[in-house]
Write a protein that holds these residues in place. Sequence first.
Motif, PDB file in Angstrom:
ATOM      1  N   THR A  71      11.014  11.521  32.555  1.00  0.00           N
ATOM      2  CA  THR A  71      11.481  11.980  34.277  1.00  0.00           C
ATOM      3  C   THR A  71      12.742  12.090  34.451  1.00  0.00           C
ATOM      4  OG1 THR A  71       9.844   9.667  33.679  1.00  0.00           O
ATOM      5  CG2 THR A  71      10.993  10.548  36.091  1.00  0.00           C
ATOM      6  N   PHE A  72      13.276  13.192  35.054  1.00  0.00           N
ATOM      7  CA  PHE A  72      14.341  13.750  35.079  1.00  0.00           C
ATOM      8  C   PHE A  72      14.970  13.942  36.295  1.00  0.00           C
ATOM      9  CE2 PHE A  72      11.634  16.326  32.691  1.00  0.00           C
ATOM     10  CZ  PHE A  72      12.232  15.796  31.097  1.00  0.00           C
ATOM     11  N   GLN A  73      16.037  14.461  36.724  1.00  0.00           N
ATOM     12  CA  GLN A  73      16.705  14.451  38.171  1.00  0.00           C
ATOM     13  C   GLN A  73      15.458  14.914  39.416  1.00  0.00           C
ATOM     14  OE1 GLN A  73      19.918  12.544  38.307  1.00  0.00           O
ATOM     15  NE2 GLN A  73      19.123  12.997  40.905  1.00  0.00           N
ATOM     16  N   ARG A  74      14.997  16.016  38.747  1.00  0.00           N
ATOM     17  CA  ARG A  74      14.538  17.076  39.746  1.00  0.00           C
ATOM     18  C   ARG A  74      12.974  16.137  40.145  1.00  0.00           C
ATOM     19  NH1 ARG A  74       9.725  19.405  36.347  1.00  0.00           N
ATOM     20  NH2 ARG A  74      10.398  19.239  34.642  1.00  0.00           N
ATOM     21  N   HIS A  75      12.353  14.818  39.239  1.00  0.00           N
ATOM     22  CA  HIS A  75      11.254  14.278  39.974  1.00  0.00           C
ATOM     23  C   HIS A  75      12.114  13.970  40.897  1.00  0.00           C
ATOM     24  CE1 HIS A  75      10.003  14.936  35.747  1.00  0.00           C
ATOM     25  NE2 HIS A  75       8.933  15.554  36.825  1.00  0.00           N
ATOM     26  N   VAL A  76      13.490  13.200  41.148  1.00  0.00           N
ATOM     27  CA  VAL A  76      13.999  12.656  42.048  1.00  0.00           C
ATOM     28  C   VAL A  76      13.625  13.498  43.480  1.00  0.00           C
ATOM     29  CG1 VAL A  76      15.923  10.828  43.123  1.00  0.00           C
ATOM     30  CG2 VAL A  76      15.053  10.941  40.464  1.00  0.00           C
ATOM     31  N   GLN A  77      13.894  14.374  43.164  1.00  0.00           N
ATOM     32  CA  GLN A  77      14.525  15.440  44.208  1.00  0.00           C
ATOM     33  C   GLN A  77      13.438  15.818  44.615  1.00  0.00           C
ATOM     34  OE1 GLN A  77      16.702  18.538  42.193  1.00  0.00           O
ATOM     35  NE2 GLN A  77      18.497  17.726  42.299  1.00  0.00           N
ATOM     36  N   ASN A  78      12.421  15.654  44.064  1.00  0.00           N
ATOM     37  CA  ASN A  78      11.047  16.229  44.650  1.00  0.00           C
ATOM     38  C   ASN A  78      10.848  14.691  45.610  1.00  0.00           C
ATOM     39  OD1 ASN A  78      10.264  17.909  43.251  1.00  0.00           O
ATOM     40  ND2 ASN A  78       9.267  16.821  41.071  1.00  0.00           N
ATOM     41  N   LEU A  79      10.656  13.653  45.013  1.00  0.00           N
ATOM     42  CA  LEU A  79      10.385  12.497  46.193  1.00  0.00           C
ATOM     43  C   LEU A  79      11.491  12.627  47.087  1.00  0.00           C
ATOM     44  CD1 LEU A  79      10.174   9.663  43.893  1.00  0.00           C
ATOM     45  CD2 LEU A  79       8.419  10.892  44.843  1.00  0.00           C
ATOM     46  N   GLN A  80      12.862  13.330  47.524  1.00  0.00           N
ATOM     47  CA  GLN A  80      13.343  12.937  48.798  1.00  0.00           C
ATOM     48  C   GLN A  80      13.530  14.047  49.124  1.00  0.00           C
ATOM     49  OE1 GLN A  80      17.106  12.774  46.488  1.00  0.00           O
ATOM     50  NE2 GLN A  80      17.769  11.505  46.279  1.00  0.00           N
ATOM     51  N   ARG A  81      12.809  15.221  48.549  1.00  0.00           N
ATOM     52  CA  ARG A  81      12.539  16.495  49.754  1.00  0.00           C
ATOM     53  C   ARG A  81      11.154  15.978  50.518  1.00  0.00           C
ATOM     54  NH1 ARG A  81      13.552  19.756  44.666  1.00  0.00           N
ATOM     55  NH2 ARG A  81      15.572  20.305  45.375  1.00  0.00           N
ATOM     56  N   PHE A  82      10.147  15.091  49.805  1.00  0.00           N
ATOM     57  CA  PHE A  82       8.733  14.825  50.329  1.00  0.00           C
ATOM     58  C   PHE A  82       9.510  13.640  51.523  1.00  0.00           C
ATOM     59  CE2 PHE A  82       4.514  14.123  50.397  1.00  0.00           C
ATOM     60  CZ  PHE A  82       3.610  14.836  50.863  1.00  0.00           C
ATOM     61  N   TYR A  83       9.980  12.494  50.921  1.00  0.00           N
ATOM     62  CA  TYR A  83      10.286  11.772  52.338  1.00  0.00           C
ATOM     63  C   TYR A  83      10.874  12.188  53.649  1.00  0.00           C
ATOM     64  CZ  TYR A  83      12.365   7.692  53.758  1.00  0.00           C
ATOM     65  OH  TYR A  83      12.703   6.925  54.809  1.00  0.00           O
ATOM     66  N   ARG A  84      12.295  13.505  53.007  1.00  0.00           N
ATOM     67  CA  ARG A  84      11.871  14.397  54.255  1.00  0.00           C
ATOM     68  C   ARG A  84      11.818  15.128  55.259  1.00  0.00           C
ATOM     69  NH1 ARG A  84      16.862  14.931  50.539  1.00  0.00           N
ATOM     70  NH2 ARG A  84      16.412  17.365  50.426  1.00  0.00           N
ATOM     71  N   MET A  85      10.243  15.272  55.077  1.00  0.00           N
ATOM     72  CA  MET A  85       9.294  16.988  54.940  1.00  0.00           C
ATOM     73  C   MET A  85       8.410  15.694  56.212  1.00  0.00           C
ATOM     74  SD  MET A  85       5.938  17.063  55.076  1.00  0.00           S
ATOM     75  CE  MET A  85       5.674  16.746  53.099  1.00  0.00           C
ATOM     76  N   LEU A  86       8.831  14.531  55.454  1.00  0.00           N
ATOM     77  CA  LEU A  86       7.148  13.384  56.020  1.00  0.00           C
ATOM     78  C   LEU A  86       7.973  12.726  57.727  1.00  0.00           C
ATOM     79  CD1 LEU A  86       5.570  11.447  53.397  1.00  0.00           C
ATOM     80  CD2 LEU A  86       5.140  12.857  54.714  1.00  0.00           C
ATOM     81  N   ARG A  87       9.387  12.502  57.525  1.00  0.00           N
ATOM     82  CA  ARG A  87      10.464  12.471  57.957  1.00  0.00           C
ATOM     83  C   ARG A  87      10.249  13.244  59.108  1.00  0.00           C
ATOM     84  NH1 ARG A  87      11.252   8.010  60.400  1.00  0.00           N
ATOM     85  NH2 ARG A  87      13.489   6.758  59.924  1.00  0.00           N
ATOM     86  N   ASN A  88      10.227  14.634  58.796  1.00  0.00           N
ATOM     87  CA  ASN A  88      10.741  15.260  60.185  1.00  0.00           C
ATOM     88  C   ASN A  88       9.583  15.499  60.857  1.00  0.00           C
ATOM     89  OD1 ASN A  88      13.637  15.512  59.280  1.00  0.00           O
ATOM     90  ND2 ASN A  88      12.485  17.660  57.911  1.00  0.00           N
ATOM     91  N   ASN A  89       8.405  14.875  60.111  1.00  0.00           N
ATOM     92  CA  ASN A  89       7.059  15.218  60.902  1.00  0.00           C
ATOM     93  C   ASN A  89       6.558  13.689  61.401  1.00  0.00           C
ATOM     94  OD1 ASN A  89       5.137  17.812  60.154  1.00  0.00           O
ATOM     95  ND2 ASN A  89       6.637  17.824  58.265  1.00  0.00           N
ATOM     96  N   GLY A  90       7.320  12.738  61.980  1.00  0.00           N
ATOM     97  CA  GLY A  90       7.430  12.175  62.787  1.00  0.00           C
ATOM     98  C   GLY A  90       6.480  10.510  61.338  1.00  0.00           C
ATOM     99  N   PHE A  91       6.658  10.767  60.023  1.00  0.00           N
ATOM    100  CA  PHE A  91       6.448   9.404  59.804  1.00  0.00           C
ATOM    101  C   PHE A  91       7.315   8.311  59.878  1.00  0.00           C
ATOM    102  CE2 PHE A  91       3.273  12.069  58.359  1.00  0.00           C
ATOM    103  CZ  PHE A  91       2.170  11.220  57.393  1.00  0.00           C
ATOM    104  N   HIS A  92       6.682   7.376  59.995  1.00  0.00           N
ATOM    105  CA  HIS A  92       7.825   5.860  60.339  1.00  0.00           C
ATOM    106  C   HIS A  92       8.578   5.358  58.739  1.00  0.00           C
ATOM    107  CE1 HIS A  92       9.683   2.160  61.252  1.00  0.00           C
ATOM    108  NE2 HIS A  92       9.737   2.938  62.779  1.00  0.00           N
ATOM    109  N   LYS A  93       9.765   5.566  58.523  1.00  0.00           N
ATOM    110  CA  LYS A  93       9.968   5.259  57.272  1.00  0.00           C
ATOM    111  C   LYS A  93       9.229   3.631  56.671  1.00  0.00           C
ATOM    112  CE  LYS A  93      13.910   2.595  59.630  1.00  0.00           C
ATOM    113  NZ  LYS A  93      15.116   1.445  58.970  1.00  0.00           N
ATOM    114  N   ASP A  94       8.793   2.724  57.117  1.00  0.00           N
ATOM    115  CA  ASP A  94       7.705   1.714  57.278  1.00  0.00           C
ATOM    116  C   ASP A  94       6.475   1.637  56.702  1.00  0.00           C
ATOM    117  OD1 ASP A  94      10.639   0.225  57.544  1.00  0.00           O
ATOM    118  OD2 ASP A  94       9.551  -0.425  59.922  1.00  0.00           O
ATOM    119  N   HIS A  95       6.519   3.023  56.620  1.00  0.00           N
ATOM    120  CA  HIS A  95       4.718   3.191  56.588  1.00  0.00           C
ATOM    121  C   HIS A  95       5.039   4.591  54.960  1.00  0.00           C
ATOM    122  CE1 HIS A  95       4.077   2.381  61.093  1.00  0.00           C
ATOM    123  NE2 HIS A  95       3.495   1.415  60.055  1.00  0.00           N
TER     124      HIS A  95
END
Length: 423
Positions: free
Chosen positions: A232-256
């Motif tokens: 498990t590498f740093q790029r896997h953390v970056q994958n999660l961070q990018r996907f999280y930001r994409m969800l937030r940009n599409n209106g997903f609430h952080k609690d969900h």
Amino acid sequence: VLAILPDSGGVVSSKPRAGFGVSQVLNGGEGPHRHQQPFPGSTAHDAVLVLDPSPGENFGHPVVLFYVDVNVTKKRCSHLDGYYLDECLTLALKGRCQNQLKRRQAGPERLMGNGHSRLAGGALRGGTITTSGASRLVERAIGGLCEVHFLPLVVGVEDSNRTQRLRCVHAEFARCPQPLPMGSPSLPVSSCELNKNTRRCHQQPLATHLSCRLYQTCDHAVLISGWQQQMTFQRHVQNLQRFYRMLRNNGFHKDHIKTFFASSGQLPDIEGVYSATEKAVIRNHVSYVCRKQHCADTLVLYLNSPTRNDGTMLLWDANLNGIADLKERYSVNELLADLAGCRATRVLLFVDQSYSGVLSKRLRGSQKHLNVVLIQSQPPWAGLLNVTLAGAPCNATPPLTDGEMRREYQGCQNLPTALWHQK
């Protein structure tokens, strides 16, 4: 040293050599039962060599694993079907595979990729492996259902702590992957005592029952990643961070948005992140959101874990034994059971891991997952995908304004009481 694989139930096998067995090393020659054998019948070797043809890909993918032994004659090495390079290299295969003799034909193009290598468990004394030499070894070695798909946990036979001795060496092929940042050494969950209440030991409870509110439907997401620090590498953390930001940009609430990653010693800087050490917690959350009427409009799952060739995801190695125990693996059957008859309007699976074809095949033949979409290059679910991630129509005339998108589709919407109480 011994090489332990997550998907073979223990050490990987090789032909026996004239040397110490594990029982001899552990017992010190003082009787057969002085110490309990961790892997009966296994053999100790001087070093381990792993060649990774595809270091940019997620595990699992074929890697080639050799045991290295010194003080073995060329004749003896040949008898063991080994490769003699001043030391003797013998091919190690995965244990408990379906057919030890079945081998898959593959050309050097698929096997070698860019010809990258990893070297581990002690240097090869007096010998070198060139690019062309590595190519020949890989071409002869890979094959069939017994091929190794993960980096092993390489441990000394007398090391009860099972300290990982595998190290990546930057040869002339590819750079070593960037490891996870470690604030402090990762400990097994069993080592976290109440008098050591550090962030590493603290297990934040997941209040799943707070995810679904009365008279409201929302977009939900579950992100899963991680197995061992070695894979498990740093790029896997970056994958999660990018996907999280994409969800937030599409209106997903952080609690969900619930992220399950690694253990509590390597949690990334993301809201709502939990360690991926408890399969029951992950399954209960997915099942709850799916079973609760009107809870989820869009349910998104992002899967980025190492995967066995049967599609099983590996969760975090909580006890650090290198073996994917039952509660450390999330099978295709279990995932499909959790998503069967899901009451979300749509379930979108973003599968960023190996062997997604197993899941795709099962979904196409299922009548219990008609609202589940596997995102891939040629999706057979074109009708379900003619909407945005939040469920808004793609062809509205006139086009929806940003305010209408946020109010009517993104995040959460209030539902009429009559609709909520319908059967």
